[in-house]
Design a protein around this motif. Structure first.
Motif, PDB file in Angstrom:
ATOM      1  N   HIS A  16       1.031  -0.876  -0.065  1.00 59.37           N
ATOM      2  CA  HIS A  16      -0.412   0.360  -0.213  1.00 59.37           C
ATOM      3  C   HIS A  16       0.425   1.399   0.035  1.00 59.37           C
ATOM      4  CE1 HIS A  16      -3.519  -2.267   2.195  1.00 59.37           C
ATOM      5  NE2 HIS A  16      -2.964  -3.042   1.100  1.00 59.37           N
ATOM      6  N   VAL A  17       0.333   2.214  -0.527  1.00 55.07           N
ATOM      7  CA  VAL A  17       0.907   3.275  -1.017  1.00 55.07           C
ATOM      8  C   VAL A  17       0.063   4.831  -1.039  1.00 55.07           C
ATOM      9  CG1 VAL A  17       3.072   4.839  -2.532  1.00 55.07           C
ATOM     10  CG2 VAL A  17       2.896   2.343  -2.273  1.00 55.07           C
ATOM     11  N   ARG A  18      -0.035   5.182   0.300  1.00 54.65           N
ATOM     12  CA  ARG A  18      -0.246   6.387   0.279  1.00 54.65           C
ATOM     13  C   ARG A  18       0.351   7.465   1.394  1.00 54.65           C
ATOM     14  NH1 ARG A  18      -4.584   8.252   3.709  1.00 54.65           N
ATOM     15  NH2 ARG A  18      -4.406   6.088   4.382  1.00 54.65           N
ATOM     16  N   ALA A  19       0.170   8.562   0.998  1.00 52.09           N
ATOM     17  CA  ALA A  19       0.620   9.785   2.083  1.00 52.09           C
ATOM     18  C   ALA A  19       0.092   9.570   2.803  1.00 52.09           C
ATOM     19  CB  ALA A  19       1.037  11.203   0.943  1.00 52.09           C
ATOM     20  N   VAL A 126       5.019  -7.447   8.878  1.00 54.69           N
ATOM     21  CA  VAL A 126       4.836  -6.311   8.494  1.00 54.69           C
ATOM     22  C   VAL A 126       5.746  -5.676   8.337  1.00 54.69           C
ATOM     23  CG1 VAL A 126       2.638  -4.710   8.185  1.00 54.69           C
ATOM     24  CG2 VAL A 126       2.294  -6.742   8.713  1.00 54.69           C
ATOM     25  N   GLN A 127       6.100  -4.806   6.899  1.00 48.63           N
ATOM     26  CA  GLN A 127       7.036  -4.271   6.528  1.00 48.63           C
ATOM     27  C   GLN A 127       6.867  -2.064   7.008  1.00 48.63           C
ATOM     28  OE1 GLN A 127      10.408  -3.891   6.407  1.00 48.63           O
ATOM     29  NE2 GLN A 127      10.908  -5.822   4.958  1.00 48.63           N
ATOM     30  N   VAL A 140      10.301  -4.806  -0.313  1.00 50.60           N
ATOM     31  CA  VAL A 140       9.739  -5.680  -1.030  1.00 50.60           C
ATOM     32  C   VAL A 140      10.444  -6.960  -1.794  1.00 50.60           C
ATOM     33  CG1 VAL A 140       8.744  -5.561  -3.019  1.00 50.60           C
ATOM     34  CG2 VAL A 140       8.784  -3.875  -1.733  1.00 50.60           C
ATOM     35  N   GLY A 141      10.107  -8.184  -1.277  1.00 51.24           N
ATOM     36  CA  GLY A 141      10.825  -9.806  -2.246  1.00 51.24           C
ATOM     37  C   GLY A 141      11.087  -9.763  -1.607  1.00 51.24           C
ATOM     38  N   ALA A 162       3.933 -10.216   4.870  1.00 54.46           N
ATOM     39  CA  ALA A 162       2.270 -10.645   4.764  1.00 54.46           C
ATOM     40  C   ALA A 162       1.637  -9.521   4.546  1.00 54.46           C
ATOM     41  CB  ALA A 162       1.626 -10.660   6.232  1.00 54.46           C
ATOM     42  N   LEU A 163       2.269  -7.856   4.413  1.00 54.30           N
ATOM     43  CA  LEU A 163       2.075  -6.996   4.302  1.00 54.30           C
ATOM     44  C   LEU A 163       3.403  -5.790   4.404  1.00 54.30           C
ATOM     45  CD1 LEU A 163      -0.380  -4.695   3.137  1.00 54.30           C
ATOM     46  CD2 LEU A 163      -1.054  -4.393   5.733  1.00 54.30           C
TER      47      LEU A 163
END
Length: 366
Positions: A16-19, A126-127, A140-141, A162-163
């Motif tokens: 998920h990418v969001r400011a 979770v990262q 990622v990865g 997981a996310l």
């Protein structure tokens, strides 16, 4: 919100990418909190700059947290710190159904992922990456690791999160030097197979470093999309596709070893110098136009990144640097694959590089 899926057959997950995502991350993490509590791993710098706001949003969502704090920098990615972390997780009665939160940069994500992999034979994690380098690359990865006396990331495992939750606004907490180090990994995706993205980075460098939120978000999203695509095609580097992500790293890890895996040379700075070296070595071999190598170096220099051995603070001779490379985990049957280039956006894996010639090239660069 931009959602990017990493399409692995047995354990897909979303990024998920969001400011502004950090402001309501508690609501996102509620399904991952067992009995209303989560375990968080961070480092000393993030504990000051980000953790208070993170804890506040958890409280608003009714989630308690226990936090483990690592030393900042590569010193946090050692056997000693792994032992401390796993002992703490066991003291906290971690269960295999728990999701351990990695709140920090690449070091935090790497060691937390590795600890999650080995604790009780596997917990989820979770990262939440707080640096640009971690947002576009290490979160990622599923590559997790610690450093050893022999070199960087030589003890580790593949363990997918997981996310992944990315808030571009966190970049405002970074010193310029750390932002530049992450920008090297952004540029890498253009150099691998996307010349248009390299040109985007060149055209928008001033806006990116000036804090333009749209340009920063575009750079993060396009980088993550590139990495997700490559990881999905070759999760554990079996076909060679994922190895493309190591552009600049074979040279770069040797530079990090020579500077003691310390803040003298950040990982992203080493990768920048490593990519510039890889392009110049490709020119030496007659593979790449000299102008392309110059364009790569110029963009990295504009970002304040090192592109030569001296700029990276490296004084070792070629033979010493090549000896560091011999510890590379990609070494197979006495051969070390190298990422070389036929031009910008045309990176490829070569398995016939002669290390003595690499040493001579590095001596010529001194």
């Amino acid at each position: 919100m931009t959602v990017i899926s990493v399409d692995l057959s047995n354990r897909p997950y979303d990024i998920h990418v969001r400011a502004g995502l950090l402001a309501d991350v508690g609501a996102v993490l509620t399904p991952y909190a067992r009995n209303g509590r989560i375990l968080v791993v961070t480092d000393e710098n993030v504990a000051q700059a980000v953790l208070p706001k993170f804890e506040a949003t958890l409280r608003d969502a009714g989630i308690a947290c226990a936090t483990f704090t690592l030393p900042a920098g590569e010193a946090g990615k050692s056997w000693t710190q792994l032992e401390r972390l796993t002992d703490w997780l066991l003291e906290q009665h971690v269960e295999r159904s728990d999701h351990i939160i990695a709140l920090g940069g690449g070091v935090v994500g790497d060691i937390t992922g590795f600890a999650a992999h080995i604790i009780k034979r596997g917990c989820a994690f979770v990262q939440i990456p707080t640096t640009l380098l971690a947002q576009v690359d290490s979160s990622v990865g599923g590559k997790t690791a610690i450093n050893s006396a022999a070199g960087k990331n030589l003890v580790g495992a593949f363990h997918q999160p997981a996310l992944v939750l990315i808030d571009p606004e966190l970049l405002s907490t970074l010193p310029t030097r750390q932002l530049a180090a992450g920008f090297a990994e952004v540029v890498k995706y253009g150099l691998i197979d996307d010349k248009a993205f390299f040109e985007f980075c060149a055209d928008n460098l001033d806006s990116f470093f000036g804090g333009d939120p749209d340009i920063r978000a575009q750079a993060i999203i396009r980088s993550v999309q590139s990495k997700a695509r490559i990881v999905a095609a070759d999760e554990t580097e079996r076909t060679g596709t994922r190895a493309l992500l190591n552009l600049g790293h074979t040279f770069g890890h040797a530079l990090e070893a020579d500077t003691g895996f310390s803040d003298r040379l950040f990982h992203g700075e080493a990768v920048a110098a490593g990519m510039a070296l890889a392009f110049r070595y490709s020119v030496r071999l007659g593979l790449c136009p000299a102008q392309d190598a110059q364009n790569v170096a110029q963009l990295l220099q504009r970002a304040g990144l090192p592109t030569t051995l001296s700029e990276a603070g490296v004084t070792a001779n070629g033979a010493t640097l090549v000896d560091y490379m011999r510890h590379d985990k990609k070494m197979s049957a006495g051969t070390l694959p190298f990422l070389l280039a036929r031009g910008i956006g045309q990176t490829f894996l070569s398995k016939d590089v002669v290390l003595d010639d690499v040493a001579a090239f590095l001596d010529s660069e001194a």
